[in-house]
Design a protein around this motif. Sequence first.
Motif, PDB file in Angstrom:
ATOM      1  N   GLU A 206       0.814  -1.223   0.000  1.00 22.31           N
ATOM      2  CA  GLU A 206       0.000   0.000   0.000  1.00 22.31           C
ATOM      3  C   GLU A 206       0.843   1.268   0.000  1.00 22.31           C
ATOM      4  OE1 GLU A 206      -3.338   0.289   2.616  1.00 22.31           O
ATOM      5  OE2 GLU A 206      -3.712  -1.853   2.592  1.00 22.31           O
ATOM      6  N   GLY A 207       2.128   1.135   0.284  1.00 24.08           N
ATOM      7  CA  GLY A 207       2.981   2.319   0.285  1.00 24.08           C
ATOM      8  C   GLY A 207       2.946   3.046   1.617  1.00 24.08           C
ATOM      9  N   THR A 208       3.594   4.174   1.649  1.00 20.36           N
ATOM     10  CA  THR A 208       3.707   4.931   2.900  1.00 20.36           C
ATOM     11  C   THR A 208       3.116   6.337   2.791  1.00 20.36           C
ATOM     12  OG1 THR A 208       5.919   5.671   2.227  1.00 20.36           O
ATOM     13  CG2 THR A 208       5.784   3.682   3.584  1.00 20.36           C
ATOM     14  N   GLU A 209       2.632   6.695   1.623  1.00 18.33           N
ATOM     15  CA  GLU A 209       2.126   8.059   1.440  1.00 18.33           C
ATOM     16  C   GLU A 209       0.620   8.114   1.697  1.00 18.33           C
ATOM     17  OE1 GLU A 209       3.128   9.762  -2.264  1.00 18.33           O
ATOM     18  OE2 GLU A 209       5.294   9.534  -2.001  1.00 18.33           O
ATOM     19  N   ARG A 210       0.233   9.073   2.520  1.00 17.73           N
ATOM     20  CA  ARG A 210      -1.189   9.325   2.785  1.00 17.73           C
ATOM     21  C   ARG A 210      -1.639  10.508   1.934  1.00 17.73           C
ATOM     22  NH1 ARG A 210      -4.446   9.193   7.864  1.00 17.73           N
ATOM     23  NH2 ARG A 210      -2.571   8.402   8.913  1.00 17.73           N
ATOM     24  N   PRO A 211      -2.756  10.377   1.203  1.00 14.61           N
ATOM     25  CA  PRO A 211      -3.237  11.523   0.424  1.00 14.61           C
ATOM     26  C   PRO A 211      -3.506  12.721   1.336  1.00 14.61           C
ATOM     27  CG  PRO A 211      -4.415   9.513  -0.177  1.00 14.61           C
ATOM     28  CD  PRO A 211      -3.599   9.193   1.041  1.00 14.61           C
ATOM     29  N   PRO A 212      -3.212  13.933   0.878  1.00  8.35           N
ATOM     30  CA  PRO A 212      -3.469  15.120   1.706  1.00  8.35           C
ATOM     31  C   PRO A 212      -4.939  15.180   2.127  1.00  8.35           C
ATOM     32  CG  PRO A 212      -2.204  15.687  -0.259  1.00  8.35           C
ATOM     33  CD  PRO A 212      -2.647  14.281  -0.433  1.00  8.35           C
ATOM     34  N   PHE A 213      -5.163  15.401   3.413  1.00  7.25           N
ATOM     35  CA  PHE A 213      -6.518  15.299   3.950  1.00  7.25           C
ATOM     36  C   PHE A 213      -7.444  16.383   3.409  1.00  7.25           C
ATOM     37  CE2 PHE A 213      -9.746  16.469   7.078  1.00  7.25           C
ATOM     38  CZ  PHE A 213     -10.397  15.256   7.226  1.00  7.25           C
ATOM     39  N   TRP A 214      -7.048  17.637   3.496  1.00  6.19           N
ATOM     40  CA  TRP A 214      -7.970  18.726   3.154  1.00  6.19           C
ATOM     41  C   TRP A 214      -8.313  18.750   1.660  1.00  6.19           C
ATOM     42  CZ3 TRP A 214     -10.681  20.259   6.924  1.00  6.19           C
ATOM     43  CH2 TRP A 214     -10.139  20.313   8.204  1.00  6.19           C
ATOM     44  N   PRO A 215      -7.355  18.580   0.756  1.00  7.28           N
ATOM     45  CA  PRO A 215      -7.754  18.483  -0.660  1.00  7.28           C
ATOM     46  C   PRO A 215      -8.675  17.290  -0.928  1.00  7.28           C
ATOM     47  CG  PRO A 215      -5.407  18.946  -0.485  1.00  7.28           C
ATOM     48  CD  PRO A 215      -5.891  18.641   0.905  1.00  7.28           C
ATOM     49  N   ALA A 216      -8.400  16.166  -0.253  1.00 10.86           N
ATOM     50  CA  ALA A 216      -9.259  14.991  -0.441  1.00 10.86           C
ATOM     51  C   ALA A 216     -10.667  15.254   0.084  1.00 10.86           C
ATOM     52  CB  ALA A 216      -8.650  13.784   0.273  1.00 10.86           C
ATOM     53  N   LEU A 217     -10.760  15.955   1.220  1.00  9.51           N
ATOM     54  CA  LEU A 217     -12.068  16.285   1.790  1.00  9.51           C
ATOM     55  C   LEU A 217     -12.831  17.224   0.869  1.00  9.51           C
ATOM     56  CD1 LEU A 217     -14.179  16.291   4.040  1.00  9.51           C
ATOM     57  CD2 LEU A 217     -12.866  18.117   5.167  1.00  9.51           C
ATOM     58  N   ARG A 218     -12.143  18.235   0.335  1.00  8.95           N
ATOM     59  CA  ARG A 218     -12.817  19.182  -0.568  1.00  8.95           C
ATOM     60  C   ARG A 218     -13.346  18.466  -1.809  1.00  8.95           C
ATOM     61  NH1 ARG A 218      -8.641  22.738   1.118  1.00  8.95           N
ATOM     62  NH2 ARG A 218      -7.343  22.126  -0.654  1.00  8.95           N
TER      63      ARG A 218
END
Length: 433
Positions: A206-218
């Motif tokens: 799955e990797g180690t990078e988490r998608p940026p929360f606020w852009p994903a929420l928007r």
Amino acid sequence: MLDANLALLLSFAVLLLIGTPIAVALGIGAVVGILIGLDLLALGMIGTNAYAAVAKYPLIAIPLFILTGMIFERSGVAARLVTFAQACIGPRKGGLALVAVLVCMIMGGMSGSGVADAAAVATVMLPSMLKAGYPKPFTASIIAASASTAILIPPSIALIVYSVIVPGLDLRALFAAGLIPGVLMGLAIAVPVVWLSRRHGFGAGEGTERPPFWPALRAALPGLLAPVIILGGLRSGLFTPTETAVVAVAYGLLVGVVIYRTMGPREIYAVLADSAKISAVLMLIISLAGLFAWAGATMGAFRATADLVLSISDNEWVILALVMLVMLLAGMVLDGVSIFLIALPLLIPIVQAFGWSYVWFGVVISINIAIGQVTPPVAVNLMVTAKIARIPLETTFRWVGWLLVAMIAVLVLIIAFPEIALWLPRVLGYRIT
């Protein structure tokens, strides 16, 4: 009259077993019963009763919610929900599996159909989960099981049909009653999903990078607002369930055309055409099921069958266990709407005999049907996800058993503690019957 009642029920059962489409089986079964039990003049009532079965204002919500689900499915909402769920959960073993469960629950709050939910999420989630190291059978199993929560989480199309068939039932109370059990079932499924993922090392890629929360929420916010609009409109009294469906369609088009800009005239036409086909089939089933119900009620077939069931035992738990077994078997081969249309005329006298709450009973049998939809060897939801994954259905049996145990645990919990389902509609002030 007994011969006519047997002819009505047996002709329907035989036609169904030999693969006749359910609408045709219902219509022919009704005509056979009328010819044997009534008279030729009664045939003149076929058109009237078939029309009366669908000429009900609340049923307008069904094609509209089908359209709503298809709009959100094809406007790119599911993909954005996946990114947002990944931003919330983060990269970890079992993380993408949890994302699949969460997205299925949210999409169920838009489509109202487990099969549609399973198809939409499997199409989006399967490539990324395979890349992360999840086997196809495991992925297909968890999406199929999680999508079955759509029969409980509003706006469930099956619960709309249930509310129309049961006299005097408040659909808002039924929607409220299904919400907590639906969430509980999703959480229960998540437990073995995480355990199995970690035990077998799934998700190592799955990797180690988490998608940026606020852009994903928007990006996901327009989709996340859809269930809020649906439930908020019902709770506030601003819309009736049917009006809420109209608002949901308009909002879905706004999201797809204006906000995401993923739908043009061609895509809108395709969505309208496909949803019209599905709605036409469903309304035909409802129409002929109404004719079947009228014939059975007129001849006393349903009351006689209910009396036969009640004669087995006077213990309500024995009868409830028998009903649950029949519903489980039915859920393995039919969708929830068809089961409600066929079985409720038989079950209503049993519910009345024991004084059960119609709201609680609707939730209980909905959970049972949800379990049936992922129970081999047929398993409607599982067939959809297995087909998308291009794997034999039997390869999923190893994994789906664990998920069924979790779902059965929720069913037992709701049966033992009815207030889990009835608490929310009671707090909201809805009439519980």
